[in-house]
Design an enzyme around this catalytic site. Structure first.
Site, PDB file in Angstrom:
ATOM      1  N   SER A 262      10.487   1.926  -0.990  1.00  0.00           N
ATOM      2  CA  SER A 262      10.565   3.087  -2.267  1.00  0.00           C
ATOM      3  C   SER A 262      11.661   4.665  -2.145  1.00  0.00           C
ATOM      4  O   SER A 262      11.835   4.216  -2.942  1.00  0.00           O
ATOM      5  CB  SER A 262       9.159   3.780  -2.881  1.00  0.00           C
ATOM      6  OG  SER A 262       8.074   2.737  -2.800  1.00  0.00           O
TER       7      SER A 262
ATOM      8  N   LYS B 107       0.789  -0.890  -0.023  1.00  0.00           N
ATOM      9  CA  LYS B 107       0.177   0.245  -0.115  1.00  0.00           C
ATOM     10  C   LYS B 107       1.352   1.311   0.120  1.00  0.00           C
ATOM     11  O   LYS B 107       1.965   1.145   0.936  1.00  0.00           O
ATOM     12  CB  LYS B 107      -1.266  -0.099   1.459  1.00  0.00           C
ATOM     13  CG  LYS B 107      -2.044   1.168   1.722  1.00  0.00           C
ATOM     14  CD  LYS B 107      -3.212   0.551   1.569  1.00  0.00           C
ATOM     15  CE  LYS B 107      -4.357   1.927   2.121  1.00  0.00           C
ATOM     16  NZ  LYS B 107      -4.508   2.060   0.505  1.00  0.00           N
TER      17      LYS B 107
ATOM     18  N   GLY C 166       6.879   0.434   5.235  1.00  0.00           N
ATOM     19  CA  GLY C 166       7.270  -0.244   4.649  1.00  0.00           C
ATOM     20  C   GLY C 166       7.074  -0.364   3.593  1.00  0.00           C
ATOM     21  O   GLY C 166       8.781  -0.046   3.082  1.00  0.00           O
ATOM     22  N   CYS C 167       6.470   0.290   3.303  1.00  0.00           N
ATOM     23  CA  CYS C 167       6.175   0.366   1.617  1.00  0.00           C
ATOM     24  C   CYS C 167       6.667   2.046   1.279  1.00  0.00           C
ATOM     25  O   CYS C 167       7.677   2.088   0.570  1.00  0.00           O
ATOM     26  CB  CYS C 167       4.958   0.452   0.951  1.00  0.00           C
ATOM     27  SG  CYS C 167       3.872  -0.964   1.266  1.00  0.00           S
ATOM     28  N   THR C 168       7.181   2.865   2.255  1.00  0.00           N
ATOM     29  CA  THR C 168       7.584   4.324   1.853  1.00  0.00           C
ATOM     30  C   THR C 168       9.287   3.793   1.507  1.00  0.00           C
ATOM     31  O   THR C 168       9.630   4.178   1.706  1.00  0.00           O
ATOM     32  CB  THR C 168       7.322   5.146   2.989  1.00  0.00           C
ATOM     33  OG1 THR C 168       5.773   5.589   2.481  1.00  0.00           O
ATOM     34  CG2 THR C 168       7.937   6.200   3.129  1.00  0.00           C
TER      35      THR C 168
END
Length: 158
Positions: A50, A40, A45-47
């Site tokens: 990325s 998401k 974690g995704c930030t």
């Protein structure tokens, strides 16, 4: 049926992307493609993942690789996430799970004691001929991008 190592990625896998585009791995023939699936936009974690890919953009470029992030978020959400994090690569919106199904990344996960369907953080490296060469599943973010970059450099012979 999911794509296996040493199998060609179907050319018809195309989904909406940032920059008002429709993209898929086949659009990058002649280049190595790093396709990373994350759960998401704008979550910790995704930030971090990325940002790690973005911080290594020049090294991936030097190895002849393009980075593409994929989640089920909308293109609008991706545009906001990309702008806020200053991501130098496109994000693919897989709302209908076309890519997720092809790479078998939708799994049942536990979220706060409930079973939910979601994307299992995974990364795939596709060679310049469109063949899947490497995959990481159940990715832990710290150190992951370094592993992917090493695999890309090996594939590129650099």
């Amino acid at each position: 049926m999911s794509i296996a190592i040493d199998q060609r990625v179907p050319e018809n896998l195309r989904v909406p992307a940032t920059g008002d585009q429709t993209l898929g791995p086949a659009d990058f023939k002649g280049r190595i493609v790093v396709l990373y699936f994350y759960p998401k936009d704008s979550t910790p974690g995704c930030t971090n993942e990325s940002r790690d890919f973005a911080a290594n953009q020049a090294a991936f470029d030097a190895a002849g690789a393009v980075i593409l992030g994929v989640s089920r978020d909308s293109v609008k959400s991706h545009e906001n996430f990309r702008a806020k994090q200053e991501l130098p690569f496109d994000l693919l919106s897989d709302g209908d799970e076309t890519l997720c199904d092809a790479f078998d990344v939708i799994k049942m996960k536990n979220m706060y004691g409930k079973q939910v369907r979601g994307i299992e953080r995974s990364t795939f490296v596709i060679d310049a001929d469109g063949v899947l060469r490497k995959e990481w599943r159940k990715v832990k973010v710290p150190g992951h991008v370094d592993e992917v970059l090493a695999a890309v450099r090996e594939l590129a012979g650099s």
